[in-house]
Design a protein around this motif. Structure first.
Motif, PDB file in Angstrom:
ATOM      1  N   ASN A  51       0.849  -1.174   0.000  1.00 56.82           N
ATOM      2  CA  ASN A  51       0.000   0.000   0.000  1.00 56.82           C
ATOM      3  C   ASN A  51       0.897   1.241   0.000  1.00 56.82           C
ATOM      4  O   ASN A  51       1.638   1.470   0.941  1.00 56.82           O
ATOM      5  N   PRO A  52       0.841   2.061  -1.051  1.00 61.88           N
ATOM      6  CA  PRO A  52       1.759   3.203  -1.145  1.00 61.88           C
ATOM      7  C   PRO A  52       1.617   4.223  -0.023  1.00 61.88           C
ATOM      8  O   PRO A  52       2.583   4.896   0.306  1.00 61.88           O
ATOM      9  N   ILE A  53       0.463   4.318   0.614  1.00 67.90           N
ATOM     10  CA  ILE A  53       0.294   5.315   1.672  1.00 67.90           C
ATOM     11  C   ILE A  53       1.202   5.001   2.860  1.00 67.90           C
ATOM     12  O   ILE A  53       1.620   5.902   3.581  1.00 67.90           O
ATOM     13  N   GLU A  54       1.554   3.732   3.056  1.00 68.44           N
ATOM     14  CA  GLU A  54       2.435   3.370   4.169  1.00 68.44           C
ATOM     15  C   GLU A  54       3.785   4.066   4.057  1.00 68.44           C
ATOM     16  O   GLU A  54       4.374   4.456   5.051  1.00 68.44           O
ATOM     17  N   VAL A  56       4.256   6.965   2.654  1.00 69.85           N
ATOM     18  CA  VAL A  56       4.011   8.381   2.943  1.00 69.85           C
ATOM     19  C   VAL A  56       4.028   8.611   4.448  1.00 69.85           C
ATOM     20  O   VAL A  56       4.604   9.588   4.927  1.00 69.85           O
ATOM     21  N   TRP A  57       3.416   7.690   5.230  1.00 73.35           N
ATOM     22  CA  TRP A  57       3.403   7.848   6.688  1.00 73.35           C
ATOM     23  C   TRP A  57       4.832   7.911   7.225  1.00 73.35           C
ATOM     24  O   TRP A  57       5.135   8.709   8.109  1.00 73.35           O
ATOM     25  N   TYR A  63       9.766  13.722   8.728  1.00 70.39           N
ATOM     26  CA  TYR A  63       9.701  15.181   8.579  1.00 70.39           C
ATOM     27  C   TYR A  63       9.362  15.847   9.912  1.00 70.39           C
ATOM     28  O   TYR A  63      10.013  16.801  10.332  1.00 70.39           O
ATOM     29  N   ILE A  64       8.338  15.328  10.582  1.00 63.84           N
ATOM     30  CA  ILE A  64       7.902  15.913  11.852  1.00 63.84           C
ATOM     31  C   ILE A  64       8.999  15.790  12.898  1.00 63.84           C
ATOM     32  O   ILE A  64       9.300  16.742  13.624  1.00 63.84           O
TER      33      ILE A  64
END
Length: 83
Positions: A51-54, A56-57, A63-64
């Motif tokens: 799942n590509p969104i993983e 991104v997380w 970043y944070i």
């Protein structure tokens, strides 16, 4: 389940892919899928998440952490701080 059943009923060539999460792989769920003649695609345990969104997380977390240093022990960032 009714949504999946309705979709597969209209297009019987479809199969359902699930991630073997405990709720998805429970005996009750698997029995219901069989009763509705819904075929599932086997997903091996501990397989890489496609799942590509993983990905991104992970980037968001990095970043944070880089731009917003650690907080005091036990304190969490508010929604406003994260925005």
């Amino acid at each position: 389940m009714p949504l999946i059943h309705g979709t597969v009923s209209m297009k019987p060539q479809l199969s359902v892919m699930q991630d073997n999460a405990p709720a998805h792989a429970s005996a009750v769920t698997m029995n219901e899928l069989r009763e509705r003649f819904i075929t599932t695609i086997n997903w091996p345990p501990f397989s890489p998440d496609l799942n590509p969104i993983e990905h991104v997380w992970g980037s968001m977390k990095d970043y944070i952490q880089y731009h917003y240093p650690r907080l005091d022990e036990g304190r969490q960032r508010s929604h406003d701080e994260l925005r």
